[in-house]
Write a protein that holds these residues in place. Structure first.
Motif, PDB file in Angstrom:
ATOM      1  N   ALA A 214      -8.288 -20.155 -40.456  1.00  0.00           N
ATOM      2  CA  ALA A 214      -8.584 -19.008 -39.575  1.00  0.00           C
ATOM      3  C   ALA A 214      -9.902 -19.197 -38.800  1.00  0.00           C
ATOM      4  O   ALA A 214      -9.880 -18.775 -37.572  1.00  0.00           O
ATOM      5  CB  ALA A 214      -8.905 -17.918 -40.310  1.00  0.00           C
ATOM      6  N   HIS A 215     -10.632 -20.067 -39.308  1.00  0.00           N
ATOM      7  CA  HIS A 215     -11.929 -20.336 -38.430  1.00  0.00           C
ATOM      8  C   HIS A 215     -11.619 -21.117 -37.225  1.00  0.00           C
ATOM      9  O   HIS A 215     -12.133 -20.697 -36.264  1.00  0.00           O
ATOM     10  CB  HIS A 215     -12.976 -21.209 -39.315  1.00  0.00           C
ATOM     11  CG  HIS A 215     -14.141 -21.481 -38.528  1.00  0.00           C
ATOM     12  ND1 HIS A 215     -15.286 -20.635 -38.862  1.00  0.00           N
ATOM     13  CD2 HIS A 215     -14.604 -22.449 -37.763  1.00  0.00           C
ATOM     14  CE1 HIS A 215     -16.341 -20.947 -38.117  1.00  0.00           C
ATOM     15  NE2 HIS A 215     -16.165 -22.108 -37.497  1.00  0.00           N
ATOM     16  N   THR A 218     -10.124 -18.668 -34.631  1.00  0.00           N
ATOM     17  CA  THR A 218     -11.391 -17.931 -34.086  1.00  0.00           C
ATOM     18  C   THR A 218     -12.039 -18.494 -32.974  1.00  0.00           C
ATOM     19  O   THR A 218     -12.322 -18.223 -31.920  1.00  0.00           O
ATOM     20  CB  THR A 218     -12.154 -17.381 -35.193  1.00  0.00           C
ATOM     21  OG1 THR A 218     -11.443 -16.628 -36.031  1.00  0.00           O
ATOM     22  CG2 THR A 218     -13.164 -16.581 -34.522  1.00  0.00           C
ATOM     23  N   HIS A 221      -9.735 -19.137 -29.892  1.00  0.00           N
ATOM     24  CA  HIS A 221      -9.788 -17.863 -29.064  1.00  0.00           C
ATOM     25  C   HIS A 221     -11.107 -17.793 -28.218  1.00  0.00           C
ATOM     26  O   HIS A 221     -11.026 -17.408 -27.066  1.00  0.00           O
ATOM     27  CB  HIS A 221      -9.601 -16.767 -29.913  1.00  0.00           C
ATOM     28  CG  HIS A 221      -9.770 -15.388 -29.422  1.00  0.00           C
ATOM     29  ND1 HIS A 221      -8.435 -14.845 -28.433  1.00  0.00           N
ATOM     30  CD2 HIS A 221     -10.699 -14.519 -29.268  1.00  0.00           C
ATOM     31  CE1 HIS A 221      -8.970 -13.767 -28.221  1.00  0.00           C
ATOM     32  NE2 HIS A 221     -10.363 -13.535 -28.423  1.00  0.00           N
ATOM     33  N   MET A 222     -12.211 -17.942 -29.024  1.00  0.00           N
ATOM     34  CA  MET A 222     -13.551 -17.898 -28.325  1.00  0.00           C
ATOM     35  C   MET A 222     -13.810 -18.868 -27.001  1.00  0.00           C
ATOM     36  O   MET A 222     -13.822 -18.508 -25.742  1.00  0.00           O
ATOM     37  CB  MET A 222     -14.620 -18.105 -29.116  1.00  0.00           C
ATOM     38  CG  MET A 222     -14.641 -16.740 -30.207  1.00  0.00           C
ATOM     39  SD  MET A 222     -16.270 -17.219 -31.160  1.00  0.00           S
ATOM     40  CE  MET A 222     -17.676 -17.586 -30.198  1.00  0.00           C
ATOM     41  N   LEU A 281     -18.522 -14.321 -37.175  1.00  0.00           N
ATOM     42  CA  LEU A 281     -17.561 -15.511 -37.052  1.00  0.00           C
ATOM     43  C   LEU A 281     -16.816 -15.674 -38.173  1.00  0.00           C
ATOM     44  O   LEU A 281     -15.647 -16.207 -38.174  1.00  0.00           O
ATOM     45  CB  LEU A 281     -18.088 -16.457 -36.375  1.00  0.00           C
ATOM     46  CG  LEU A 281     -17.485 -17.757 -36.040  1.00  0.00           C
ATOM     47  CD1 LEU A 281     -16.378 -17.428 -34.866  1.00  0.00           C
ATOM     48  CD2 LEU A 281     -18.218 -19.019 -35.604  1.00  0.00           C
ATOM     49  N   GLY A 283     -16.173 -13.615 -40.655  1.00  0.00           N
ATOM     50  CA  GLY A 283     -15.833 -12.616 -41.087  1.00  0.00           C
ATOM     51  C   GLY A 283     -16.544 -12.010 -42.454  1.00  0.00           C
ATOM     52  O   GLY A 283     -15.772 -11.304 -43.226  1.00  0.00           O
TER      53      GLY A 283
END
Length: 284
Positions: A214-215, A218, A221-222, A281, A283
């Protein structure tokens, strides 16, 4: 003629990890300004493609498969390049990987690969090439890839962060050694902020714990949505090298922000703490 062309055109550039990302961008820029580019990467197919792209636009390049985690491979590379080309004007120790996960969850093999590539690859790149540069006696450049992460903290990105802290320190000390030795070798610390690269792509996370997925997504995406254009960042890096700068940032304001935070942390001898941005970031 640009200043970069005056300084580097006609010279040889050796770039590690140049099959993708920042290494690829620097390789393309060096080809554009008239250098002979030695494109090295552990993935020969990627290196071949980058070299072919440089050649297709009128540049000079060749691809060599190199695993920078093996000191003997860097020794062989240096010997081969100097034997065939006579001199190297620019060495860019770029090869690096991002590793995500809690320290205790990252498998031994992934830890060893990260440290061997990110730290030992730079150290042994310098150790292998500098004696040849000194023997030739011409002005030369060694550029090591640090990061804005060299001045920060980020849980689950510990492996990468600590490696980049190490490279920044290594480059600072190396710069001073060149001054003490009174030799014509410029040392540069390349400090990318957020550039559009594939370093956070899912396939790059092989060997990481499941908790990293998940990290990594993320961060990918950034980077894709907010990152700086790769070629523009690499143009600034080469421009900075030609100006013989030590600190060369793609986004100076980002570097300054990270440095200010680090200085305040040291001055207060503060306890490490999660910022609001880091909490979001992660979550939390």
């Amino acid at each position: 003629m640009t200043e970069e062309e005056k300084i580097f055109s006609g010279g040889v550039a050796v770039i590690t990890g140049a099959g993708a990302g920042i290494g690829m961008g620097i390789a393309r820029r060096c080809g554009h300004i008239g250098m002979t580019v030695i494109v090295t990467d552990i993935d020969k197919a990627n290196a071949d493609k980058v070299a072919a792209d440089i050649i297709s636009t009128g540049g000079r390049a060749e691809a060599i498969k190199v695993d920078v985690s093996k000191p003997e491979a860097l020794d062989a590379l240096a010997q081969d390049v100097f034997d065939r080309h006579g001199a190297v004007r620019l060495l860019v120790n770029n090869a690096g990987i991002e590793t995500i996960g809690n320290v205790w969850e990252i498998p031994t093999a992934r830890w060893e690969t990260t440290l061997n590539v990110n730290i030992h690859g730079v150290v042994h790149g310098v150790r292998a090439f500098v004696p040849h540069m000194l023997r030739v006696g011409q002005e030369a450049w060694v550029a090591n890839l640090a990061s804005v992460g060299s001045f920060g903290q980020m849980p689950t990105q510990t492996a990468y962060m600590m490696s980049k802290h190490a490279i920044q320190s290594f480059s600072e000390c190396l710069y001073l050694e060149m001054q003490v030795a009174k030799v014509p070798i410029n040392v540069c610390s390349i400090i990318p902020g957020m550039l559009k690269t594939s370093i956070f792509d899912a396939q790059a996370g092989k060997g990481e714990p499941q908790s990293a997925v998940a990290h990594r997504a993320t961060m990918a995406h950034m980077m894709a949505n907010y990152g700086m254009d790769l070629d523009e960042g690499c143009r600034l890096f080469v421009q900075g090298m030609a100006a013989r700068k030590f600190w060369i940032s793609s986004q100076p304001e980002m570097t300054e922000q990270m440095l200010a935070g680090r200085i305040a942390f040291f001055e207060k001898q503060a306890t490490p703490a999660l910022s609001d941005q880091t909490r979001a970031l992660l979550g939390l």
